[in-house]
Design an enzyme around this catalytic site. Sequence first.
Site, PDB file in Angstrom:
ATOM      1  N   HIS A 119     -14.549  11.274  12.785  1.00 17.22           N
ATOM      2  CA  HIS A 119     -13.158  10.801  12.771  1.00 17.22           C
ATOM      3  C   HIS A 119     -12.264  11.773  12.009  1.00 17.22           C
ATOM      4  O   HIS A 119     -12.002  11.566  10.823  1.00 17.22           O
ATOM      5  CB  HIS A 119     -13.086   9.415  12.124  1.00 17.22           C
ATOM      6  CG  HIS A 119     -13.672   8.334  12.966  1.00 17.22           C
ATOM      7  ND1 HIS A 119     -12.952   7.678  13.934  1.00 17.22           N
ATOM      8  CD2 HIS A 119     -14.921   7.819  13.016  1.00 17.22           C
ATOM      9  CE1 HIS A 119     -13.723   6.792  14.533  1.00 17.22           C
ATOM     10  NE2 HIS A 119     -14.934   6.859  13.997  1.00 17.22           N
ATOM     11  N   GLY A 134       0.837  -1.209   0.000  1.00 16.89           N
ATOM     12  CA  GLY A 134       0.000   0.000   0.000  1.00 16.89           C
ATOM     13  C   GLY A 134       0.862   1.246   0.000  1.00 16.89           C
ATOM     14  O   GLY A 134       0.614   2.189  -0.751  1.00 16.89           O
ATOM     15  N   LYS A 168      16.695 -16.011  -3.810  1.00 15.00           N
ATOM     16  CA  LYS A 168      15.881 -17.165  -4.242  1.00 15.00           C
ATOM     17  C   LYS A 168      14.374 -16.949  -4.051  1.00 15.00           C
ATOM     18  O   LYS A 168      13.593 -17.237  -4.969  1.00 15.00           O
ATOM     19  CB  LYS A 168      16.358 -18.428  -3.510  1.00 15.00           C
ATOM     20  CG  LYS A 168      15.857 -19.722  -4.115  1.00 15.00           C
ATOM     21  CD  LYS A 168      16.578 -20.108  -5.392  1.00 15.00           C
ATOM     22  CE  LYS A 168      17.845 -20.866  -5.086  1.00 15.00           C
ATOM     23  NZ  LYS A 168      18.735 -21.044  -6.223  1.00 15.00           N
ATOM     24  N   GLU A 191      -9.172  12.064  12.092  1.00 12.79           N
ATOM     25  CA  GLU A 191      -7.892  11.464  11.678  1.00 12.79           C
ATOM     26  C   GLU A 191      -7.924  10.972  10.236  1.00 12.79           C
ATOM     27  O   GLU A 191      -6.896  10.854   9.585  1.00 12.79           O
ATOM     28  CB  GLU A 191      -7.503  10.321  12.632  1.00 12.79           C
ATOM     29  CG  GLU A 191      -8.299   9.027  12.521  1.00 12.79           C
ATOM     30  CD  GLU A 191      -9.604   9.013  13.318  1.00 12.79           C
ATOM     31  OE1 GLU A 191     -10.118  10.107  13.620  1.00 12.79           O
ATOM     32  OE2 GLU A 191     -10.107   7.910  13.613  1.00 12.79           O
ATOM     33  N   CYS A 216     -15.130   9.974  18.482  1.00 17.63           N
ATOM     34  CA  CYS A 216     -16.252   9.053  18.332  1.00 17.63           C
ATOM     35  C   CYS A 216     -16.602   8.401  19.673  1.00 17.63           C
ATOM     36  O   CYS A 216     -17.219   9.028  20.519  1.00 17.63           O
ATOM     37  CB  CYS A 216     -15.964   8.046  17.229  1.00 17.63           C
ATOM     38  SG  CYS A 216     -17.463   7.361  16.517  1.00 17.63           S
TER      39      CYS A 216
HETATM   40  N1  GLN Z   1     -19.361   2.181  19.183  1.00 15.74           N
HETATM   41  C1  GLN Z   1     -19.735   3.552  19.008  1.00 15.74           C
HETATM   42  C2  GLN Z   1     -20.904   3.710  18.058  1.00 15.74           C
HETATM   43  O1  GLN Z   1     -21.202   2.844  17.284  1.00 15.74           O
HETATM   44  C3  GLN Z   1     -18.560   4.384  18.535  1.00 15.74           C
HETATM   45  C4  GLN Z   1     -18.077   4.020  17.191  1.00 15.74           C
HETATM   46  C5  GLN Z   1     -16.700   4.533  16.890  1.00 15.74           C
HETATM   47  O2  GLN Z   1     -15.979   4.942  17.781  1.00 15.74           O
HETATM   48  N2  GLN Z   1     -16.327   4.516  15.623  1.00 15.74           N
HETATM   49  O3  GLN Z   1     -21.519   4.745  18.068  1.00 15.74           O
END
Ligand code: GLN
Length: 547
Positions: free
Chosen positions: A519, A25, A195, A521, A385
């Site tokens: 997220h 990757g 090899k 990130e 999250c």
């Molecule tokens: N488990 C939690 C949810 O489904 C958080 C999900 C996560 O952190 N990506 O809302």
Amino acid sequence: MTEKANPKTKFIFITGGVVSSLGKGLASASLAALLQARGFKVRLRKLDPYLNVDPGTMNPCQHGEVFVTDDGTEADLDLGHYERFSGIPATRHDSVTSGKIYQRVLDRERRGDYLGATIQVIPHVTNEIKNFILSDLEDEDFVLCEIGGTVGDIEGQPYLETIRQLAYELGREHTMFVHLTLLPYIPTAGELKTKPTQHSVKQLQEYGIQPDILLCRSQVEIPQNEKRKIALFCNVREERVIAALDAKSIYHVPMAYSCEGLDNEVCKYFGLEAPAADLSKWEHIADVMENPEGEVKIAVVGKYQLLEAYKSLNEALTHGGIANRFKVKIKWIDAEEIEKHGADQYLSDVGGILVPGGFGSRGTEGKIAAARYAREHNIPYLGICFGMQMAVIETLRHVAGIANANSTELSSDCEPVVGLMTEWDKEGARQIRAKDGDLGGTMRLGAYPCVLQPGSKAFDVYGQKEISERHRHRYEVNIKYEALLKKSGMLITGKSPDGKLPEIVERPEHPWFVAVQFHPELKSKPFAPHPLFVAFVKAAIDNSRLL
Ligand code: GLN
């Protein structure tokens, strides 16, 4: 073949041999970055031979993180490398698995599209793979297609057959095969062994594929006579046997490949004239990484032991460090250890605390304890999250006094401050989920807009009112706790445009406490670090200066 290729588009197929985890990757992403640096338009795609429809239902301990695209595709983590190196947002057209391919073939079969034919791997499955490779293209100069797995895997065979056929149909002047192999070094003999590479190439040749470039992973320099030997035995020109030595960091790889002549050889192969690669942005990143002004320690309190499970997070923290000219040292902490031994011995020496995404109850009390420690000790906190859900539960439990505040994901007998989302809006359409519906592909996935409250820390960090970030969750903080949270020192400063879904919470009285339902990130790049990570790392640096 139903799809037609643009006559100017060149296809580069990247396969791997000898062992897995050689970094195909990264190699693909680095080659794409080099071609971009020479002015070409590129596209990167990943074909995974496993039978899951997508990696969304796979345990991150086995497969690493699930990368999510803007359009809500749950994809292989290599798409994260592709985006970080090329800056091009990936889409659902850039990631496929055998599961998805077979699903499409079988759907067609049920519809009767094949008009009574016997459905076979060749041509029906291989044609579907071809359609994937050739579809949704515009005027790209290069399409790089990485084939997952290692040559010789049974499930990879239809892919090798497909790319062989494509090379035949599109012509060798439009297609190139790059093979990534390993040259093991035997210290007692002081020798590099060729090899396994010879065998791997032989195996490719059995499938009718002659590699054009060999990228040879090696711990030590590859002497010219060894390159000559590999070239002769593998039928690859000597200058196209390219050393891929272990690099100082992944962001040094494009420069290292360029020094070895990779982009030159690709251009020569296709007969393309192009200016030399402009690598200034990679040089800058390498320079900052090699000469940081200091180091800051940040705790990540998670539960998966495998580093790959937090790939984008790890990179985003590095990017936040680059933006501040600091090295970020991540202290990985198993949340269950905090449950057993308390937060103090793990968190008293860190500049910042990050609680990342997660699923299921294991380790949650440790994550809640980490959020509490950050709040009570004024340590910068970034919750992502699950990390936001934990921070909200923590505040409602310990500041507002709702002792049984929890998420319905974790307990059925609780005050459900975080609950299952069964309805929400996506681009004007209502999304509805049943409580006992399928697990695969049914979360709130992909890019959603979020409106920030002017004057908040979040607004200050982003410098704009409306943002778009990627999501992957099934549960959500219940907005009805907004007033109570406010009384407990936590403000909801980012919401979905209809005001129903909390997206960001923060503590105005705390030096830096921000938690987000999305997220961030996933969108950070080394040359465009995500503002939340830049601000969080800066706060952690400032806090470390006080330690
Ligand atoms: N488990 C939690 C949810 O489904 C958080 C999900 C996560 O952190 N990506 O809302």
